[in-house]
Design a protein around this motif. Sequence first.
Motif, PDB file in Angstrom:
ATOM      1  N   ASN A 161      16.635   7.565  66.880  1.00 44.53           N
ATOM      2  CA  ASN A 161      15.957   7.377  65.599  1.00 44.53           C
ATOM      3  C   ASN A 161      15.301   8.658  65.088  1.00 44.53           C
ATOM      4  O   ASN A 161      14.763   8.677  63.980  1.00 44.53           O
ATOM      5  CB  ASN A 161      14.891   6.287  65.739  1.00 44.53           C
ATOM      6  N   TYR A 184      16.162  -7.729  63.913  1.00 45.90           N
ATOM      7  CA  TYR A 184      16.908  -7.756  65.166  1.00 45.90           C
ATOM      8  C   TYR A 184      17.254  -9.201  65.530  1.00 45.90           C
ATOM      9  O   TYR A 184      18.395  -9.503  65.907  1.00 45.90           O
ATOM     10  CB  TYR A 184      16.090  -7.104  66.276  1.00 45.90           C
ATOM     11  N   SER A 212       7.832  -0.722  58.855  1.00 44.66           N
ATOM     12  CA  SER A 212       9.200  -0.999  59.285  1.00 44.66           C
ATOM     13  C   SER A 212       9.515  -0.310  60.602  1.00 44.66           C
ATOM     14  O   SER A 212       8.888   0.674  60.975  1.00 44.66           O
ATOM     15  CB  SER A 212      10.209  -0.531  58.219  1.00 44.66           C
ATOM     16  N   ASN A 213      10.477  -0.867  61.282  1.00 48.07           N
ATOM     17  CA  ASN A 213      11.036  -0.288  62.496  1.00 48.07           C
ATOM     18  C   ASN A 213      12.555  -0.272  62.309  1.00 48.07           C
ATOM     19  O   ASN A 213      13.189  -1.319  62.288  1.00 48.07           O
ATOM     20  CB  ASN A 213      10.671  -1.152  63.704  1.00 48.07           C
ATOM     21  N   SER A 214      13.162   0.865  61.993  1.00 46.88           N
ATOM     22  CA  SER A 214      12.540   2.179  62.005  1.00 46.88           C
ATOM     23  C   SER A 214      12.306   2.644  60.551  1.00 46.88           C
ATOM     24  O   SER A 214      11.352   2.216  59.935  1.00 46.88           O
ATOM     25  CB  SER A 214      13.425   3.162  62.781  1.00 46.88           C
ATOM     26  N   SER A 258      12.785   3.128  56.400  1.00 46.18           N
ATOM     27  CA  SER A 258      13.129   2.187  55.327  1.00 46.18           C
ATOM     28  C   SER A 258      12.861   2.794  53.969  1.00 46.18           C
ATOM     29  O   SER A 258      12.132   3.784  53.836  1.00 46.18           O
ATOM     30  CB  SER A 258      12.341   0.879  55.476  1.00 46.18           C
ATOM     31  N   ASN A 289      18.097   1.494  61.635  1.00 46.55           N
ATOM     32  CA  ASN A 289      17.607   1.589  63.002  1.00 46.55           C
ATOM     33  C   ASN A 289      18.747   1.904  63.948  1.00 46.55           C
ATOM     34  O   ASN A 289      19.884   1.478  63.735  1.00 46.55           O
ATOM     35  CB  ASN A 289      16.922   0.285  63.428  1.00 46.55           C
ATOM     36  N   SER A 302      14.214  -4.053  65.429  1.00 45.17           N
ATOM     37  CA  SER A 302      14.124  -3.723  64.013  1.00 45.17           C
ATOM     38  C   SER A 302      13.454  -4.874  63.271  1.00 45.17           C
ATOM     39  O   SER A 302      13.832  -6.031  63.442  1.00 45.17           O
ATOM     40  CB  SER A 302      15.524  -3.478  63.433  1.00 45.17           C
TER      41      SER A 302
END
Length: 224
Positions: free
Chosen positions: A70, A114, A150-152, A154, A197, A202
């Motif tokens: 990432n 996810y 957010s993950n990751s 955005s 991601n 995510s």
Amino acid sequence: MRRYIYMAVLLLSLSLVADARKKPQDLVARYPALEPYFSTPVTETMQPDEDGFIRRWLLLEPIAHETRTNTVFVDSYVRQYLDCGWNKGDFKLPQDGMDGWHALDSKLFNVKLYRFAVGTETGRYGMICRVVTVIDVPEDIECVRLAAGSNSASMWWIDGEEVLILSGDRRMVMDDGASGRLTLKKGRHILSGAVINGPGMSDFCVRFIDEEGNPVTNYNILNK
């Protein structure tokens, strides 16, 4: 006589198929692994939760994007892959069940991308997720900010105009980034986002906040 019976059965079958296409699909019933995290929308509209988080979304099945780390998610990389014109121009609101889009209500303040991907067997790691919702504002709302985590990485748009980018390798934290001051005019607006991601979980969370950081909740959310 047999011919008339056959035609009647055929017409009835076609009618049932047409009705089924008009009705929202029950994705959660089809994929029970979604049930802890999502529910099927059953009302025409909903409001943000008490903390202002938006929980009703149209989610696109993940787009595979091979990424080993990432750390590559600098601004230029994020813009290259997320800001590719998909929600610009004559963009029309997706329909539930069409072209990989699914209408869902999140049971949590953060939307588990996810879990959505794994639960629907459409992805796991290394993916781009696109999300869309509609906000219906009864009266002008001034001096608000879109706050997201957010993950990751955005990006977020209102009516196709970029309002926020969250780049870098980050974990989801509420209000991790906020837009500049916005005025939400009376009427409907399309809020869209894209999350990228590589390895790992995510998810994202989005809300509007006022100048003091308090949640803004006086609007409706819908998916059509």
